[in-house]
Design a protein around this motif. Sequence first.
Motif, mmCIF file in Angstrom:
data_model
loop_
_atom_site.group_PDB
_atom_site.id
_atom_site.type_symbol
_atom_site.label_atom_id
_atom_site.label_comp_id
_atom_site.label_asym_id
_atom_site.label_seq_id
_atom_site.Cartn_x
_atom_site.Cartn_y
_atom_site.Cartn_z
ATOM 1 N N GLY A 8 1.684 17.388 -14.272
ATOM 2 C CA GLY A 8 1.128 16.269 -13.528
ATOM 3 C C GLY A 8 1.219 16.499 -12.028
ATOM 4 N N ALA A 9 2.315 17.056 -11.572
ATOM 5 C CA ALA A 9 2.513 17.284 -10.145
ATOM 6 C C ALA A 9 1.574 18.347 -9.607
ATOM 7 C CB ALA A 9 3.958 17.680 -9.887
ATOM 8 N N ARG A 10 1.140 19.291 -10.435
ATOM 9 C CA ARG A 10 0.260 20.365 -9.976
ATOM 10 C C ARG A 10 -1.166 19.883 -9.751
ATOM 11 N NH1 ARG A 10 1.061 25.502 -13.648
ATOM 12 N NH2 ARG A 10 0.990 26.777 -11.796
ATOM 13 N N LYS A 11 -1.565 18.808 -10.393
ATOM 14 C CA LYS A 11 -2.932 18.303 -10.276
ATOM 15 C C LYS A 11 -3.037 17.336 -9.099
ATOM 16 C CE LYS A 11 -3.819 18.426 -15.232
ATOM 17 N NZ LYS A 11 -4.082 17.595 -16.394
ATOM 18 N N GLN A 12 -2.691 17.795 -7.912
ATOM 19 C CA GLN A 12 -2.666 16.904 -6.763
ATOM 20 C C GLN A 12 -4.050 16.404 -6.359
ATOM 21 O OE1 GLN A 12 -0.392 18.483 -3.552
ATOM 22 N NE2 GLN A 12 1.432 18.719 -4.789
ATOM 23 N N GLN A 13 -5.088 17.195 -6.588
ATOM 24 C CA GLN A 13 -6.428 16.760 -6.210
ATOM 25 C C GLN A 13 -6.896 15.569 -7.038
ATOM 26 O OE1 GLN A 13 -5.764 19.509 -7.919
ATOM 27 N NE2 GLN A 13 -7.235 19.747 -9.566
ATOM 28 N N ASN A 14 -6.298 15.360 -8.204
ATOM 29 C CA ASN A 14 -6.683 14.272 -9.087
ATOM 30 C C ASN A 14 -5.485 13.368 -9.350
ATOM 31 O OD1 ASN A 14 -9.035 13.348 -10.135
ATOM 32 N ND2 ASN A 14 -9.247 14.958 -11.681
ATOM 33 N N ALA A 15 -4.781 12.989 -8.310
ATOM 34 C CA ALA A 15 -3.504 12.281 -8.452
ATOM 35 C C ALA A 15 -3.614 11.000 -9.264
ATOM 36 C CB ALA A 15 -2.915 11.991 -7.077
ATOM 37 N N THR A 16 -4.682 10.223 -9.049
ATOM 38 C CA THR A 16 -4.762 8.943 -9.749
ATOM 39 C C THR A 16 -4.918 9.143 -11.249
ATOM 40 O OG1 THR A 16 -7.118 8.866 -9.262
ATOM 41 C CG2 THR A 16 -5.663 7.603 -7.824
ATOM 42 N N GLU A 17 -5.627 10.162 -11.640
ATOM 43 C CA GLU A 17 -5.822 10.428 -13.066
ATOM 44 C C GLU A 17 -4.528 10.907 -13.724
ATOM 45 O OE1 GLU A 17 -8.715 13.337 -15.200
ATOM 46 O OE2 GLU A 17 -9.904 12.026 -13.897
ATOM 47 N N SER A 18 -3.815 11.795 -13.063
ATOM 48 C CA SER A 18 -2.616 12.372 -13.672
ATOM 49 C C SER A 18 -1.437 11.404 -13.662
ATOM 50 C CB SER A 18 -2.233 13.672 -12.963
ATOM 51 O OG SER A 18 -1.883 13.397 -11.630
ATOM 52 N N THR A 19 -1.508 10.360 -12.819
ATOM 53 C CA THR A 19 -0.382 9.446 -12.724
ATOM 54 C C THR A 19 -0.574 8.176 -13.546
ATOM 55 O OG1 THR A 19 -1.290 8.435 -10.746
ATOM 56 C CG2 THR A 19 0.276 10.245 -10.437
ATOM 57 N N GLN A 20 -1.644 8.095 -14.320
ATOM 58 C CA GLN A 20 -1.847 6.878 -15.110
ATOM 59 C C GLN A 20 -0.767 6.768 -16.179
ATOM 60 O OE1 GLN A 20 -5.588 6.341 -17.114
ATOM 61 N NE2 GLN A 20 -5.351 4.142 -17.033
ATOM 62 N N LEU A 21 -0.005 5.699 -16.067
ATOM 63 C CA LEU A 21 1.082 5.459 -17.000
ATOM 64 C C LEU A 21 0.660 4.340 -17.938
ATOM 65 C CD1 LEU A 21 3.992 5.442 -14.415
ATOM 66 C CD2 LEU A 21 3.236 7.347 -15.809
ATOM 67 N N LYS A 22 0.796 4.589 -19.221
ATOM 68 C CA LYS A 22 0.372 3.606 -20.216
ATOM 69 C C LYS A 22 1.576 2.809 -20.724
ATOM 70 C CE LYS A 22 -3.844 5.794 -21.649
ATOM 71 N NZ LYS A 22 -4.645 5.172 -20.643
ATOM 72 N N VAL A 23 1.312 1.565 -21.048
ATOM 73 C CA VAL A 23 2.332 0.667 -21.579
ATOM 74 C C VAL A 23 3.026 1.288 -22.786
ATOM 75 C CG1 VAL A 23 2.587 -1.510 -22.831
ATOM 76 C CG2 VAL A 23 1.345 -1.464 -20.667
ATOM 77 N N ARG A 24 2.263 1.918 -23.681
ATOM 78 C CA ARG A 24 2.846 2.468 -24.915
ATOM 79 C C ARG A 24 3.909 3.534 -24.635
ATOM 80 N NH1 ARG A 24 0.273 3.495 -29.086
ATOM 81 N NH2 ARG A 24 -1.630 2.398 -28.652
ATOM 82 N N ASP A 25 3.840 4.182 -23.477
ATOM 83 C CA ASP A 25 4.819 5.214 -23.142
ATOM 84 C C ASP A 25 6.156 4.624 -22.674
ATOM 85 O OD1 ASP A 25 2.966 7.216 -23.755
ATOM 86 O OD2 ASP A 25 2.131 7.160 -21.722
ATOM 87 N N TYR A 26 6.171 3.345 -22.365
ATOM 88 C CA TYR A 26 7.393 2.709 -21.852
ATOM 89 C C TYR A 26 7.849 1.513 -22.681
ATOM 90 C CZ TYR A 26 6.888 5.834 -17.999
ATOM 91 O OH TYR A 26 6.792 6.980 -17.263
ATOM 92 N N MET A 27 7.101 1.166 -23.724
ATOM 93 C CA MET A 27 7.466 0.009 -24.541
ATOM 94 C C MET A 27 8.698 0.317 -25.390
ATOM 95 S SD MET A 27 4.548 0.049 -27.508
ATOM 96 C CE MET A 27 4.495 1.364 -28.739
ATOM 97 N N SER A 28 9.387 -0.730 -25.757
ATOM 98 C CA SER A 28 10.517 -0.611 -26.693
ATOM 99 C C SER A 28 9.949 -0.684 -28.101
ATOM 100 C CB SER A 28 11.497 -1.764 -26.497
ATOM 101 O OG SER A 28 11.987 -1.758 -25.191
ATOM 102 N N THR A 29 10.415 0.188 -28.959
ATOM 103 C CA THR A 29 9.933 0.172 -30.343
ATOM 104 C C THR A 29 11.056 -0.181 -31.319
ATOM 105 O OG1 THR A 29 10.290 2.554 -30.481
ATOM 106 C CG2 THR A 29 8.062 1.820 -29.945
ATOM 107 N N ASN A 30 12.274 -0.082 -30.870
ATOM 108 C CA ASN A 30 13.419 -0.432 -31.718
ATOM 109 C C ASN A 30 13.758 -1.900 -31.459
ATOM 110 O OD1 ASN A 30 15.577 -0.270 -33.420
ATOM 111 N ND2 ASN A 30 16.916 0.766 -31.957
ATOM 112 N N LEU A 31 12.953 -2.788 -32.060
ATOM 113 C CA LEU A 31 13.038 -4.207 -31.726
ATOM 114 C C LEU A 31 13.924 -4.997 -32.681
ATOM 115 C CD1 LEU A 31 9.273 -4.936 -31.024
ATOM 116 C CD2 LEU A 31 11.032 -4.273 -29.393
ATOM 117 N N ILE A 32 14.540 -6.013 -32.128
ATOM 118 C CA ILE A 32 15.237 -6.999 -32.956
ATOM 119 C C ILE A 32 14.210 -8.090 -33.219
ATOM 120 C CG2 ILE A 32 17.058 -8.727 -32.963
ATOM 121 C CD1 ILE A 32 18.491 -6.582 -31.021
#
Length: 161
Positions: A8-32
């Motif tokens: 991701g860091a190497r693609k500096q010319q396309n920073a916005t594309e490489s830095t898109q963070l999706k909710v699914r990558d940070y959601m909790s899945t081990n839920l009570i």
Amino acid sequence: MGIKSFQGARKQQNATESTQLKVRDYMSTNLITFKPHQSVQEVVEALIKNKISGGPVVNDNQELVGIISEGDCLKQLSESRYYNMPLEHDNVEKRMATNVETIDGNMDVFDAANKFLQSKRRRFPIVENGKLIGQISQKDILIAALSLKGENWNSTTKGGS
């Protein structure tokens, strides 16, 4: 995960594309989670034991049917005292919020941050094909922002120092 960051860091010319963070990558899945038939007393015990402020309510097919929170339990506690009814006589189904707003797991975390600000909610469940697959909290969004800062913001400013 380290390799992914490096690419991701190497693609500096396309920073916005490489830095898109999706909710699914940070959601909790081990839920009570809770079931509609559970007593409010069981919910209160689970909230205290697990140091959480609420949780999704699912049926036997893992389909989201509501959310139960500390506030819902407090309301029940207040009414039980007024009507002289013990906690164990009330269940989740009677107390849960059923008008549940969900969030798409493919949503960008910055769009999710805006959704949190507009809704004043602490968490959103994530549903896929009708089933609960995770939950995203305000804290999860902050964690995503910190990871972005560490991986990408520094890499684009190195040339200036």
